[in-house]
Every structure is written in structure tokens, then in C-alpha cells.
Design an enzyme around this catalytic site. Structure first.
Site, mmCIF file in Angstrom:
data_model
loop_
_atom_site.group_PDB
_atom_site.id
_atom_site.type_symbol
_atom_site.label_atom_id
_atom_site.label_comp_id
_atom_site.label_asym_id
_atom_site.label_seq_id
_atom_site.Cartn_x
_atom_site.Cartn_y
_atom_site.Cartn_z
ATOM 1 N N CYS A 48 0.842 -1.193 0.000
ATOM 2 C CA CYS A 48 0.000 0.000 0.000
ATOM 3 C C CYS A 48 0.880 1.247 0.000
ATOM 4 C CB CYS A 48 -0.906 0.000 1.226
ATOM 5 S SG CYS A 48 -1.839 1.533 1.442
ATOM 6 N N GLU A 68 2.772 -5.799 8.617
ATOM 7 C CA GLU A 68 3.180 -4.419 8.348
ATOM 8 C C GLU A 68 4.325 -4.002 9.263
ATOM 9 O OE1 GLU A 68 1.484 0.109 8.748
ATOM 10 O OE2 GLU A 68 0.028 -1.481 8.328
#
Length: 315
Positions: free
Chosen positions: A103, A133
């Protein structure tokens, strides 16, 4: 004669479901399959949603946890959560063609971390241990240059060598309220700590939590569609419960605990950023088998953000 169904006022939160980063990541896998032909390997779940993963698997995606599970000569896609620097480096060393579906808002955090380390700062990273993440972000900087802070208690006790040369960053999918409390604690302890130039918690996470808070006072209970390993979905459950509304996470309509649900007068419904709208409609249809549904969508400000696709797939 069948008994009449009890009425259920259903308030559907908005915004909900797919964010721009998730939509982009799914498109990347679809385009990679079109371009290279199946199988296309994907390191880690492209997004945390079983329905999405199973659909892509049916198209020819093969999901693996480590790069060494990818055969020579086949392309690999890196998930939306981001990966440590060593992963693309290893792919290049093997001559593997890869596409990075990280992203862009996560990539922004990666760049901030690198710049802070280049400036000689120590980083406190607010996030959840073991989340992909977090692993990916820690993998952007030298080992030992970033310290994980998960709780307010961590913020109160974390040991710092040089408080005058300190900065913090955050995971993009955290609870807005919890993170604000942790940041306030850090800023109270370390007045010189440097904050990110922009908010690290992504717009989609913030907006979906705000939408839950908007409808929660009207609801007796709330259902959140999302995966148990989806950080942003779990935060939506927490947001409702913080406001005194019992909430449950379900992956789809077949998982509703009817005993827990009972017969509420007003039910709130939302979906995490990795959950497609088709699962919202499926759940509404499932509820309609037992209730006379009176449905309405909460008012909201539309989300219009989109992210560009990699040039290699759209050229």
C-alpha cells in the site's frame, strides 16, 4: 401459519469495506495473472480476507509465506502489508520477476523510517508485534534502530539513550483512540520527540472507526465483517465496544452467532478495509431470513482516493 419475523432496524456504516490500497493490491494480482499466466505466487495473503484470497486462488494465485517456496522462473507479488528490504533483494538475486503491491501509505511510513535513521534518530514504532506491516517496516532499517511500543505501559517504561534525538512512527491500521493515548504518553515523557509530518494511521482506518462511532449510540449490537487476523477490522470491534455496544467479528453470514445476537431492535453493520461489499450483502440476506429488515445507510463523506498501478502491469 408462519409466525411474523421480528423487525430489525439495520444501520450500515459508511464508509466501510475496501480501501484504495486493498483495491489496488487485488488488481495487481489479477493483472499479474493476466500478464504472466497462472500460477502467480503471492508472498503472504495479499490482504487479510479469506473470501478474497480464495477467489484469487481460483484464478491461479498461489499464496506462500516465504520466498523460497516460489519456484524459479515464476513471478511473485508482495502483499499490501509491505515486506522487509531483504525480500526483494533475495528475489533479485534469484532472478525472479516481482511486483510490489505494498500500500502506498505503508510505503510512505517506510520512507519516513529510512529518512529518520539517515538523520541519526532513534525511532519508537507504535504497532502490534508480529503483524506483517510491522515486520515489513522494521525490515527497512538497521536492526536495533527502531523499538516497538505496543501499549501505554510500554510508552511509560521504554528506555531511551538520547531523548533529544527521538522520533515516533505508527502502524497504519491502529485504533485512533489507543494510539492517541500512547502518543500523548510519549510526548509527555519526551517533549522533544519528533512526530511524523502527516498522520501515519491511514485515512481508511480513521474513517471506518469514525463511522462506527457515529452509529454506535443508536445500536443495541454491532457486527463487523472481517478476518480475525485483520488489524483494522479488530479495531472496529473495539471502537464499538468502547462505546458500550456489544460487537462481534464475523468473516461472513454463515458465522453469525444467533444465540449471542438474540433479537436486537437496532443492529449496526460495518466491514473492515479488506472485506468486499459482496460479503455485506450476503450478511444482510442472511439476517433477512430471520428478521424483517428495515435497512438504512449512515450518511458519510465519500472516499475518492485511488492509487496508481505499477507501470509494468499497465503498459
Amino acid at each position: 401459519m408462519a409466525l411474523p419475523k421480528p423487525r430489525l432496524d439495520l444501520i450500515i456504516a459508511a464508509p466501510r469495506g475496501f480501501c484504495a490500497g486493498v483495491d489496488r493490491a487485488i488488481q495487481i494480482v489479477e493483472l499479474a495473472i493476466d500478464r504472466f499466466g497462472p500460477p502467480v505466487y503471492v508472498r503472504h495473503e495479499i490482504v487479510h480476507n479469506r473470501f478474497v484470497v480464495d477467489r484469487l486462488r481460483g484464478m491461479g494465485a498461489v499464496f506462500v509465506e516465504e520466498l523460497d517456496q516460489v519456484p524459479d522462473g515464476r513471478p511473485v507479488v508482495f502483499s499490501a502489508h509491505g515486506v522487509p528490504k531483504v525480500v526483494p533483494a533475495a528475489a533479485e538475486a534469484r532472478g525472479l520477476e516481482y511486483v510490489d503491491a505494498t500500500c502506498p501509505l505503508v510505503s510512505k511510513v517506510h520512507r519516513q523510517a529510512q529518512r529518520l535513521i539517515e538523520a541519526g534518530r532513534q525511532i519508537l514504532f507504535i504497532g502490534h508485534a508480529g503483524h506483517p506491516e510491522v515486520i515489513g517496516t522494521f525490515g527497512q532499517v538497521p536492526e536495533g534502530s527502531m523499538t516497538l511500543v505496543e501499549t501505554v505501559e510500554d510508552a511509560r517504561t521504554v528506555a531511551i539513550d538520547d531523548p533529544s534525538n527521538l522520533a515516533f512512527l505508527t502502524q497504519t491500521t491502529l485504533s485512533v483512540d489507543d494510539t492517541a493515548e500512547i502518543i500523548a504518553t510519549l510526548q509527555d515523557r519526551f517533549p522533544a520527540i519528533r512526530a511524523p509530518k502527516g498522520e501515519d494511521i491511514c485515512y481508511a482506518t480513521t474513517n471506518r472507526q469514525a463511522a462506527v462511532k457515529t452509529i454506535a449510540p443508536q445500536c443495541d449490537k454491532m457486527l463487523v465483517i472481517g478476518a480475525p487476523n485483520s488489524s483494522n477490522s479488530l479495531r472496529l470491534v473495539e471502537a464499538a465496544e468502547r462505546m458500550g455496544v456489544p460487537a462481534r467479528l464475523v468473516q461472513r453470514g454463515t458465522e453469525v452467532d444467533w444465540e449471542w445476537l438474540g433479537t436486537p431492535r437496532v443492529l449496526g453493520l460495518t466491514a473492515g478495509a479488506s472485506a468486499p461489499e459482496i460479503l455485506v450483502r450476503e450478511l444482510v440476506d442472511t439476517l433477512a431470513e430471520r428478521f424483517e429488515i428495515v435497512e438504512r445507510e449512515a450518511e458519510h463523506v465519500p472516499e475518492n482516493l485511488t492509487f496508481k498501478l505499477p507501470r509494468a502491469l499497465v503498459a
